[in-house]
Scaffold this motif. Structure first.
Motif, PDB file in Angstrom:
ATOM      1  N   PRO A 170       0.823  -1.214   0.000  1.00 29.21           N
ATOM      2  CA  PRO A 170       0.000   0.000   0.000  1.00 29.21           C
ATOM      3  C   PRO A 170       0.859   1.268   0.000  1.00 29.21           C
ATOM      4  O   PRO A 170       1.946   1.287   0.578  1.00 29.21           O
ATOM      5  CB  PRO A 170      -0.810  -0.111   1.292  1.00 29.21           C
ATOM      6  N   ALA A 171       0.336   2.330  -0.642  1.00 42.08           N
ATOM      7  CA  ALA A 171       1.069   3.606  -0.706  1.00 42.08           C
ATOM      8  C   ALA A 171       1.356   4.130   0.698  1.00 42.08           C
ATOM      9  O   ALA A 171       2.392   4.756   0.935  1.00 42.08           O
ATOM     10  CB  ALA A 171       0.258   4.616  -1.508  1.00 42.08           C
ATOM     11  N   SER A 172       0.446   3.861   1.651  1.00 41.64           N
ATOM     12  CA  SER A 172       0.650   4.361   3.021  1.00 41.64           C
ATOM     13  C   SER A 172       1.950   3.798   3.613  1.00 41.64           C
ATOM     14  O   SER A 172       2.692   4.503   4.295  1.00 41.64           O
ATOM     15  CB  SER A 172      -0.538   3.983   3.908  1.00 41.64           C
ATOM     16  N   ALA A 173       2.257   2.544   3.333  1.00 43.46           N
ATOM     17  CA  ALA A 173       3.502   1.945   3.853  1.00 43.46           C
ATOM     18  C   ALA A 173       4.705   2.417   3.040  1.00 43.46           C
ATOM     19  O   ALA A 173       5.784   2.652   3.597  1.00 43.46           O
ATOM     20  CB  ALA A 173       3.403   0.429   3.822  1.00 43.46           C
ATOM     21  N   LEU A 174       4.507   2.574   1.733  1.00 39.40           N
ATOM     22  CA  LEU A 174       5.622   3.004   0.878  1.00 39.40           C
ATOM     23  C   LEU A 174       6.050   4.445   1.188  1.00 39.40           C
ATOM     24  O   LEU A 174       7.150   4.857   0.838  1.00 39.40           O
ATOM     25  CB  LEU A 174       5.211   2.898  -0.601  1.00 39.40           C
ATOM     26  N   SER A 175       5.166   5.202   1.837  1.00 39.61           N
ATOM     27  CA  SER A 175       5.478   6.604   2.142  1.00 39.61           C
ATOM     28  C   SER A 175       6.180   6.765   3.485  1.00 39.61           C
ATOM     29  O   SER A 175       6.571   7.874   3.852  1.00 39.61           O
ATOM     30  CB  SER A 175       4.187   7.430   2.166  1.00 39.61           C
ATOM     31  N   LYS A 176       6.309   5.691   4.241  1.00 42.32           N
ATOM     32  CA  LYS A 176       6.912   5.807   5.582  1.00 42.32           C
ATOM     33  C   LYS A 176       8.445   5.915   5.521  1.00 42.32           C
ATOM     34  O   LYS A 176       9.064   5.508   4.533  1.00 42.32           O
ATOM     35  CB  LYS A 176       6.499   4.598   6.437  1.00 42.32           C
ATOM     36  N   ARG A 177       9.019   6.451   6.597  1.00 46.80           N
ATOM     37  CA  ARG A 177      10.472   6.411   6.752  1.00 46.80           C
ATOM     38  C   ARG A 177      10.848   5.002   7.209  1.00 46.80           C
ATOM     39  O   ARG A 177      10.032   4.300   7.802  1.00 46.80           O
ATOM     40  CB  ARG A 177      10.923   7.437   7.788  1.00 46.80           C
ATOM     41  N   PHE A 178      12.093   4.597   6.969  1.00 48.95           N
ATOM     42  CA  PHE A 178      12.488   3.246   7.355  1.00 48.95           C
ATOM     43  C   PHE A 178      13.938   3.216   7.811  1.00 48.95           C
ATOM     44  O   PHE A 178      14.729   4.133   7.538  1.00 48.95           O
ATOM     45  CB  PHE A 178      12.322   2.284   6.162  1.00 48.95           C
ATOM     46  N   ALA A 179      14.302   2.156   8.512  1.00 47.27           N
ATOM     47  CA  ALA A 179      15.706   1.881   8.839  1.00 47.27           C
ATOM     48  C   ALA A 179      15.880   0.366   8.833  1.00 47.27           C
ATOM     49  O   ALA A 179      14.956  -0.378   9.202  1.00 47.27           O
ATOM     50  CB  ALA A 179      16.065   2.447  10.208  1.00 47.27           C
ATOM     51  N   LEU A 180      17.032  -0.084   8.387  1.00 47.84           N
ATOM     52  CA  LEU A 180      17.304  -1.533   8.287  1.00 47.84           C
ATOM     53  C   LEU A 180      18.668  -1.852   8.896  1.00 47.84           C
ATOM     54  O   LEU A 180      19.613  -1.070   8.762  1.00 47.84           O
ATOM     55  CB  LEU A 180      17.284  -1.946   6.813  1.00 47.84           C
ATOM     56  N   ARG A 181      18.741  -2.980   9.560  1.00 47.20           N
ATOM     57  CA  ARG A 181      20.027  -3.505  10.019  1.00 47.20           C
ATOM     58  C   ARG A 181      20.057  -5.003   9.710  1.00 47.20           C
ATOM     59  O   ARG A 181      19.042  -5.697   9.857  1.00 47.20           O
ATOM     60  CB  ARG A 181      20.203  -3.314  11.532  1.00 47.20           C
ATOM     61  N   GLN A 182      21.233  -5.470   9.310  1.00 45.85           N
ATOM     62  CA  GLN A 182      21.365  -6.887   8.957  1.00 45.85           C
ATOM     63  C   GLN A 182      22.726  -7.376   9.410  1.00 45.85           C
ATOM     64  O   GLN A 182      23.713  -6.625   9.364  1.00 45.85           O
ATOM     65  CB  GLN A 182      21.220  -7.023   7.433  1.00 45.85           C
ATOM     66  N   GLY A 183      22.804  -8.621   9.881  1.00 50.50           N
ATOM     67  CA  GLY A 183      24.090  -9.176  10.288  1.00 50.50           C
ATOM     68  C   GLY A 183      24.167 -10.658   9.958  1.00 50.50           C
ATOM     69  O   GLY A 183      23.158 -11.364   9.923  1.00 50.50           O
ATOM     70  N   SER A 184      25.396 -11.110   9.681  1.00 50.29           N
ATOM     71  CA  SER A 184      25.647 -12.518   9.362  1.00 50.29           C
ATOM     72  C   SER A 184      26.870 -12.979  10.141  1.00 50.29           C
ATOM     73  O   SER A 184      27.722 -12.162  10.485  1.00 50.29           O
ATOM     74  CB  SER A 184      25.967 -12.701   7.879  1.00 50.29           C
ATOM     75  N   LEU A 185      26.954 -14.277  10.358  1.00 46.57           N
ATOM     76  CA  LEU A 185      28.122 -14.832  11.051  1.00 46.57           C
ATOM     77  C   LEU A 185      29.397 -14.619  10.244  1.00 46.57           C
ATOM     78  O   LEU A 185      30.455 -14.408  10.789  1.00 46.57           O
ATOM     79  CB  LEU A 185      27.924 -16.338  11.242  1.00 46.57           C
ATOM     80  N   THR A 186      29.255 -14.709   8.902  1.00 46.18           N
ATOM     81  CA  THR A 186      30.422 -14.558   8.036  1.00 46.18           C
ATOM     82  C   THR A 186      30.188 -13.408   7.073  1.00 46.18           C
ATOM     83  O   THR A 186      29.035 -13.084   6.760  1.00 46.18           O
ATOM     84  CB  THR A 186      30.661 -15.834   7.200  1.00 46.18           C
ATOM     85  N   HIS A 187      31.279 -12.806   6.586  1.00 42.83           N
ATOM     86  CA  HIS A 187      31.169 -11.717   5.632  1.00 42.83           C
ATOM     87  C   HIS A 187      30.403 -12.216   4.406  1.00 42.83           C
ATOM     88  O   HIS A 187      30.748 -13.243   3.831  1.00 42.83           O
ATOM     89  CB  HIS A 187      32.586 -11.264   5.250  1.00 42.83           C
ATOM     90  N   LEU A 188      29.375 -11.515   3.987  1.00 45.02           N
ATOM     91  CA  LEU A 188      28.516 -11.890   2.856  1.00 45.02           C
ATOM     92  C   LEU A 188      27.794 -13.222   3.075  1.00 45.02           C
ATOM     93  O   LEU A 188      27.352 -13.859   2.121  1.00 45.02           O
ATOM     94  CB  LEU A 188      29.308 -11.943   1.535  1.00 45.02           C
ATOM     95  N   GLY A 189      27.705 -13.669   4.333  1.00 43.35           N
ATOM     96  CA  GLY A 189      27.003 -14.930   4.625  1.00 43.35           C
ATOM     97  C   GLY A 189      25.493 -14.714   4.667  1.00 43.35           C
ATOM     98  O   GLY A 189      24.993 -13.589   4.591  1.00 43.35           O
ATOM     99  N   ARG A 190      24.766 -15.830   4.803  1.00 39.63           N
ATOM    100  CA  ARG A 190      23.298 -15.736   4.878  1.00 39.63           C
ATOM    101  C   ARG A 190      22.906 -14.972   6.144  1.00 39.63           C
ATOM    102  O   ARG A 190      23.541 -15.146   7.194  1.00 39.63           O
ATOM    103  CB  ARG A 190      22.714 -17.144   4.870  1.00 39.63           C
ATOM    104  N   SER A 191      21.884 -14.150   6.066  1.00 40.14           N
ATOM    105  CA  SER A 191      21.493 -13.302   7.205  1.00 40.14           C
ATOM    106  C   SER A 191      21.202 -14.133   8.449  1.00 40.14           C
ATOM    107  O   SER A 191      20.477 -15.130   8.388  1.00 40.14           O
ATOM    108  CB  SER A 191      20.232 -12.506   6.869  1.00 40.14           C
ATOM    109  N   ALA A 192      21.734 -13.682   9.580  1.00 41.74           N
ATOM    110  CA  ALA A 192      21.387 -14.287  10.878  1.00 41.74           C
ATOM    111  C   ALA A 192      20.282 -13.454  11.532  1.00 41.74           C
ATOM    112  O   ALA A 192      19.492 -13.972  12.317  1.00 41.74           O
ATOM    113  CB  ALA A 192      22.603 -14.340  11.779  1.00 41.74           C
ATOM    114  N   ALA A 193      20.246 -12.178  11.220  1.00 38.91           N
ATOM    115  CA  ALA A 193      19.151 -11.312  11.687  1.00 38.91           C
ATOM    116  C   ALA A 193      18.993 -10.173  10.692  1.00 38.91           C
ATOM    117  O   ALA A 193      19.980  -9.602  10.226  1.00 38.91           O
ATOM    118  CB  ALA A 193      19.447 -10.750  13.070  1.00 38.91           C
ATOM    119  N   LEU A 194      17.749  -9.890  10.346  1.00 41.85           N
ATOM    120  CA  LEU A 194      17.424  -8.761   9.462  1.00 41.85           C
ATOM    121  C   LEU A 194      16.260  -8.034  10.134  1.00 41.85           C
ATOM    122  O   LEU A 194      15.182  -8.601  10.303  1.00 41.85           O
ATOM    123  CB  LEU A 194      17.041  -9.278   8.074  1.00 41.85           C
ATOM    124  N   VAL A 195      16.514  -6.812  10.547  1.00 46.82           N
ATOM    125  CA  VAL A 195      15.528  -6.055  11.329  1.00 46.82           C
ATOM    126  C   VAL A 195      15.196  -4.764  10.572  1.00 46.82           C
ATOM    127  O   VAL A 195      16.102  -4.019  10.191  1.00 46.82           O
ATOM    128  CB  VAL A 195      16.080  -5.722  12.733  1.00 46.82           C
TER     129      VAL A 195
END
Ligand SMILES: Cc1cc2nc3c(=O)[nH]c(=O)nc-3n(C[C@H](O)[C@H](O)[C@H](O)COP(=O)(O)OP(=O)(O)OC[C@H]3O[C@@H](n4cnc5c(N)ncnc54)[C@H](O)[C@@H]3O)c2cc1C
Length: 271
Positions: A170-195
């Motif tokens: 929905p446009a209402s969600a696309l208009s919001k501000r956002f922030a993302l953080r992601q971390g993996s055990l290894t460099h370029l590894g599969r995400s362990a947490a994506l918030v």
């Protein structure tokens, strides 16, 4: 890899052409997972790109992403200026562990239907209040929020032969501000947490979406931006240690640590 159990590939122009669903049928989207391991129970592939669905349809109400929209097509999308969350598309795509082949062939719908904890398109579309439209083999289309579509690791609400047609943001969600953080055990590894956090202009409607650390998306919503303590308490109440996903990409304690740390970073960035 070659799938040597396949005896037929159907290329329908409409979903109705498929008719009766048989055991051994499988929808084929980008094929990046289907062709990555033996599919001994599958004898017929039903090609989805041949349905010719337009990948992305933007209207004042929001964005419709066809299930067959490829990751590379989503990456190239630039929406109206007031859709401030569009840069989140690229950030989520970058969080997706991909080879050149996956980048160019994998689809948004295929990623949702795989329903893996580290499904970055699940994270993106859940965070932006996405609604899936599902086409059962018989009966009426039904809508399911992305956050409810995935029910566990490699598990979802799709019934036998049911097709994911599209995801609406929905446009209402696309208009919001956002922030993302992601971390993996290894460099370029599969995400362990994506918030991911999203919030309205006046710090209203704060939504925190946790994926990768959990078998299915976990969302916390607040009418206004919470304090650090309120967020931490709500997170711990909603997600006890047993709620975190235990696999080679990180033990639950590690994923809980990352999730708590990233959640606070996201909150602080949006404050
Ligand atoms: C090396 C490698 C790394 C990977 N890394 C990740 C990763 O980090 N995160 C992640 O989530 N995945 C990962 N994957 C898995 C997979 O490649 C991706 O999830 C990809 O997005 C799947 O999309 P696809 O279009 O290629 O799906 P396909 O392989 O074509 O299909 C996947 C499954 O979904 C079903 N399906 C596809 N589209 C539909 C639809 N519209 N309706 C109903 N069912 C449908 C298919 O029948 C099949 O069961 C990885 C795979 C490989 C080989």
């Amino acid at each position: 890899m070659n799938l040597n159990t396949i005896t037929e590939v159907k290329r329908p122009r409409t979903a109705e052409e498929i008719g009766r669903w048989e055991d051994g049928h499988a929808w084929l989207a980008g094929g990046t997972w289907l062709f990555s391991e033996p599919q001994v129970a599958v004898d017929t592939l039903i090609d989805l790109p041949s349905l010719g669905w337009p990948p992305l349809t933007a209207t004042p109400a929001g964005l419709e992403i066809a299930a067959t929209c490829r990751i590379v097509e989503l990456h190239e999308f630039s929406g109206p200026a007031d859709w401030r969350a569009v840069p989140l598309f690229r950030q989520c795509i970058d969080a997706f562990l991909m080879s050149f082949k996956i980048w160019n062939a994998a689809t948004v719908g295929g990623n949702l239907c795989m329903s893996l904890p580290a499904g970055a398109m699940i994270a993106l579309t859940a965070a932006l209040d996405g609604i899936c439209t599902l086409w059962p083999r018989d009966g009426k289309a039904r809508d399911v929020p992305v956050a409810d579509f995935v029910t566990g690791n490699h598990a979802n609400v799709l019934r036998k032969g049911e097709l994911l047609r599209s995801i609406r943001l929905p446009a209402s969600a696309l208009s919001k501000r956002f922030a993302l953080r992601q971390g993996s055990l290894t460099h370029l590894g599969r995400s362990a947490a994506l918030v991911i956090g999203t919030v309205g202009d006046r710090s209203e409607d704060f939504l925190l979406t946790v994926t990768a650390a959990t078998p299915k998306p976990v969302q916390l919503s607040f009418s206004k931006l919470p304090s650090a303590t309120e967020l931490r308490d709500a997170l711990d109440q909603r997600l006890p240690l047993e709620g975190y996903f235990d696999d080679v990409h990180g033990v639950p304690q590690y994923k809980r640590h990352l999730t708590r740390y990233f959640a606070e970073q996201v909150r602080a960035e949006l404050a």
